[in-house]
Design a protein around this motif. Structure first.
Motif, PDB file in Angstrom:
ATOM      1  N   LYS A 106       0.814  -1.224   0.000  1.00 23.91           N
ATOM      2  CA  LYS A 106       0.000   0.000   0.000  1.00 23.91           C
ATOM      3  C   LYS A 106       0.844   1.269   0.000  1.00 23.91           C
ATOM      4  N   LEU A 107       1.926   1.285   0.785  1.00 30.62           N
ATOM      5  CA  LEU A 107       2.768   2.470   0.851  1.00 30.62           C
ATOM      6  C   LEU A 107       3.366   2.777  -0.518  1.00 30.62           C
ATOM      7  N   MET A 108       3.903   1.777  -1.189  1.00 25.95           N
ATOM      8  CA  MET A 108       4.512   2.002  -2.491  1.00 25.95           C
ATOM      9  C   MET A 108       3.464   2.474  -3.502  1.00 25.95           C
ATOM     10  N   CYS A 109       2.289   1.899  -3.440  1.00 22.12           N
ATOM     11  CA  CYS A 109       1.224   2.317  -4.347  1.00 22.12           C
ATOM     12  C   CYS A 109       0.849   3.780  -4.119  1.00 22.12           C
ATOM     13  N   ARG A 110       0.758   4.167  -2.848  1.00 23.51           N
ATOM     14  CA  ARG A 110       0.401   5.559  -2.546  1.00 23.51           C
ATOM     15  C   ARG A 110       1.471   6.516  -3.048  1.00 23.51           C
ATOM     16  N   LEU A 111       2.741   6.184  -2.841  1.00 24.05           N
ATOM     17  CA  LEU A 111       3.829   7.065  -3.260  1.00 24.05           C
ATOM     18  C   LEU A 111       3.903   7.215  -4.769  1.00 24.05           C
ATOM     19  N   TYR A 112       3.561   6.166  -5.498  1.00 24.60           N
ATOM     20  CA  TYR A 112       3.671   6.196  -6.953  1.00 24.60           C
ATOM     21  C   TYR A 112       2.334   6.375  -7.658  1.00 24.60           C
TER      22      TYR A 112
ATOM     23  N   ILE B   1      -0.451   4.562  -7.599  1.00 21.51           N
ATOM     24  CA  ILE B   1      -1.008   3.336  -8.159  1.00 21.51           C
ATOM     25  C   ILE B   1      -2.084   2.806  -7.223  1.00 21.51           C
ATOM     26  N   GLU B   2      -3.151   2.268  -7.782  1.00 18.56           N
ATOM     27  CA  GLU B   2      -4.157   1.617  -6.960  1.00 18.56           C
ATOM     28  C   GLU B   2      -3.649   0.234  -6.555  1.00 18.56           C
ATOM     29  N   PRO B   3      -3.689  -0.102  -5.273  1.00 19.88           N
ATOM     30  CA  PRO B   3      -3.261  -1.443  -4.858  1.00 19.88           C
ATOM     31  C   PRO B   3      -4.103  -2.517  -5.541  1.00 19.88           C
ATOM     32  N   LEU B   4      -3.470  -3.606  -5.926  1.00 20.47           N
ATOM     33  CA  LEU B   4      -4.191  -4.699  -6.561  1.00 20.47           C
ATOM     34  C   LEU B   4      -4.906  -5.542  -5.514  1.00 20.47           C
ATOM     35  N   GLU B   5      -6.207  -5.743  -5.722  1.00 21.14           N
ATOM     36  CA  GLU B   5      -6.999  -6.571  -4.826  1.00 21.14           C
ATOM     37  C   GLU B   5      -7.088  -7.986  -5.379  1.00 21.14           C
ATOM     38  N   PHE B   6      -7.397  -8.944  -4.513  1.00 16.96           N
ATOM     39  CA  PHE B   6      -7.527 -10.332  -4.929  1.00 16.96           C
ATOM     40  C   PHE B   6      -8.624 -10.990  -4.113  1.00 16.96           C
ATOM     41  N   ASP B   7      -9.600 -11.596  -4.811  1.00 14.38           N
ATOM     42  CA  ASP B   7     -10.712 -12.240  -4.118  1.00 14.38           C
ATOM     43  C   ASP B   7     -10.727 -13.754  -4.295  1.00 14.38           C
ATOM     44  N   GLY B   8      -9.712 -14.283  -4.962  1.00 12.33           N
ATOM     45  CA  GLY B   8      -9.636 -15.723  -5.149  1.00 12.33           C
ATOM     46  C   GLY B   8     -10.448 -16.253  -6.305  1.00 12.33           C
ATOM     47  N   THR B   9     -11.157 -15.363  -7.021  1.00 14.02           N
ATOM     48  CA  THR B   9     -11.970 -15.813  -8.150  1.00 14.02           C
ATOM     49  C   THR B   9     -11.551 -15.187  -9.478  1.00 14.02           C
ATOM     50  N   ALA B  10     -11.054 -13.951  -9.438  1.00 13.29           N
ATOM     51  CA  ALA B  10     -10.659 -13.254 -10.664  1.00 13.29           C
ATOM     52  C   ALA B  10      -9.165 -12.982 -10.647  1.00 13.29           C
ATOM     53  N   ASP B  11      -8.565 -12.912 -11.828  1.00 15.48           N
ATOM     54  CA  ASP B  11      -7.147 -12.593 -11.929  1.00 15.48           C
ATOM     55  C   ASP B  11      -6.849 -11.229 -11.323  1.00 15.48           C
ATOM     56  N   SER B  12      -5.747 -11.140 -10.597  1.00 12.08           N
ATOM     57  CA  SER B  12      -5.258  -9.884 -10.032  1.00 12.08           C
ATOM     58  C   SER B  12      -3.890  -9.623 -10.640  1.00 12.08           C
ATOM     59  N   VAL B  13      -3.879  -8.834 -11.719  1.00 12.17           N
ATOM     60  CA  VAL B  13      -2.642  -8.500 -12.417  1.00 12.17           C
ATOM     61  C   VAL B  13      -2.549  -6.990 -12.550  1.00 12.17           C
ATOM     62  N   HIS B  14      -1.459  -6.512 -13.114  1.00 10.52           N
ATOM     63  CA  HIS B  14      -1.244  -5.068 -13.137  1.00 10.52           C
ATOM     64  C   HIS B  14      -2.239  -4.355 -14.045  1.00 10.52           C
ATOM     65  N   HIS B  15      -2.911  -3.375 -13.477  1.00 12.59           N
ATOM     66  CA  HIS B  15      -3.843  -2.579 -14.259  1.00 12.59           C
ATOM     67  C   HIS B  15      -3.080  -1.755 -15.288  1.00 12.59           C
ATOM     68  N   PRO B  16      -3.567  -1.694 -16.543  1.00  8.25           N
ATOM     69  CA  PRO B  16      -2.868  -0.886 -17.543  1.00  8.25           C
ATOM     70  C   PRO B  16      -2.990   0.614 -17.302  1.00  8.25           C
ATOM     71  N   TYR B  17      -4.004   1.030 -16.541  1.00  7.08           N
ATOM     72  CA  TYR B  17      -4.194   2.455 -16.263  1.00  7.08           C
ATOM     73  C   TYR B  17      -4.448   2.675 -14.790  1.00  7.08           C
ATOM     74  N   ARG B  18      -3.993   3.814 -14.276  1.00  9.09           N
ATOM     75  CA  ARG B  18      -4.294   4.176 -12.900  1.00  9.09           C
ATOM     76  C   ARG B  18      -5.530   5.073 -12.900  1.00  9.09           C
ATOM     77  N   GLY B  19      -5.909   5.558 -11.735  1.00  3.21           N
ATOM     78  CA  GLY B  19      -7.156   6.288 -11.598  1.00  3.21           C
ATOM     79  C   GLY B  19      -7.291   7.499 -12.492  1.00  3.21           C
ATOM     80  N   ASP B  20      -6.189   8.231 -12.744  1.00  8.26           N
ATOM     81  CA  ASP B  20      -6.287   9.449 -13.547  1.00  8.26           C
ATOM     82  C   ASP B  20      -6.056   9.184 -15.031  1.00  8.26           C
ATOM     83  N   GLY B  21      -5.964   7.925 -15.428  1.00 10.13           N
ATOM     84  CA  GLY B  21      -5.808   7.578 -16.829  1.00 10.13           C
ATOM     85  C   GLY B  21      -4.379   7.425 -17.295  1.00 10.13           C
ATOM     86  N   ALA B  22      -3.406   7.746 -16.449  1.00  8.60           N
ATOM     87  CA  ALA B  22      -2.005   7.606 -16.844  1.00  8.60           C
ATOM     88  C   ALA B  22      -1.651   6.127 -16.969  1.00  8.60           C
ATOM     89  N   ARG B  23      -0.849   5.800 -17.964  1.00  5.48           N
ATOM     90  CA  ARG B  23      -0.482   4.416 -18.184  1.00  5.48           C
ATOM     91  C   ARG B  23       0.466   3.954 -17.081  1.00  5.48           C
TER      92      ARG B  23
END
Length: 239
Positions: A156-162, A164-186
């Motif tokens: 979480k700390l690294m995501c906040r500094l950079y 990035i939204e932290p990746l969540e995982f619920d055990g049913t769907a893939d949790s991989v790197h999002h191509p875009y962050r909240g403001d649309g930046a790649r």
């Protein structure tokens, strides 16, 4: 041939046995892994999905992410060593997660990819020779009869500094790197997948790092990354 019992008593297809094995790097019989799992799952967990999810968040947030100073030696990449240090690169953290999963009878494999990271700091770009990072690691987890991907890497700390939204995982769907962050930046895109592995192909990874990122590989054996701090890169402070 007949299925074999897993650690939790259920039948485990022979094709998954290698994804449960203890290895040099995925040393899930070690005291460090045992203590980590016991701390995260004092009640043992409700089921495999619950255990996988709780272990995911523990690895993601209780082990710091740090590229600088990463030890890529055989000893340095063991799950037990990473737990003792409390920090690691994507490969280190993925191996810890696999060790934790296998210790409770959940099959898991290492996934190795090449990615383009659009949020790399200027210093990291200089060190690795651009924004493409080779041999980025994540995991594949076998739950409810199928494989799902999980990336317990950026805390979480690294995501906040950079930003990035932290990746969540619920055990049913893939949790991989999002191509875009909240403001649309790649943020990150996958360029090539080397495959899924029951154990770390250490020499392949080390040779690949030395070849593709020679400026960041240091030490007499050329098996560790140069010193520094991602937090310092993000905040402008000295490491």
């Amino acid at each position: 041939m007949a299925d074999t019992p897993s650690r939790n008593g259920a039948a485990m297809p022979e094709s998954l046995e290698h994804a449960l094995a203890a290895t040099e790097f995925i040393d899930h019989a070690s005291a460090e892994v045992g203590q980590f799992v016991a701390d995260v799952l004092p009640d043992g967990g409700r089921d495999d999905k619950d255990r996988a999810v709780r272990l995911y968040y523990a690895v993601r947030d209780k082990i710091g992410y740090e590229i600088y100073g990463a030890d890529l030696s055989r000893r340095g990449l063991t799950a037990s060593r990473t737990l003792r240090l409390g920090r690691g690169l994507c490969i280190h953290k993925s191996l810890v997660y696999l060790a934790a999963l296998r210790s409770v009878g959940i099959p898991g494999r290492l996934v190795l990819t090449d990615v383009r990271n659009h949020l790399a700091s200027d210093r990291i770009r200089t060190y690795i020779g651009g924004d493409v990072f080779h041999y980025h690691a994540l995991t594949s987890v076998h739950l409810d009869g199928r494989w799902v991907r999980a990336t317990p890497v950026f805390n979480k700390l690294m995501c906040r500094l950079y930003g990035i939204e932290p990746l969540e995982f619920d055990g049913t769907a893939d949790s991989v790197h999002h191509p875009y962050r909240g403001d649309g930046a790649r943020h990150m895109e996958f360029l090539h997948e080397h495959g899924e592995f029951d154990d770390l192909p250490h020499q392949q990874v080390l040779d690949g790092m030395r070849h593709h990122h020679p400026d960041i590989i240091v030490g007499p054996d050329r098996d560790r990354f140069a010193p520094g701090s991602l937090v310092a890169d993000a905040t402008g402070r000295s490491a």
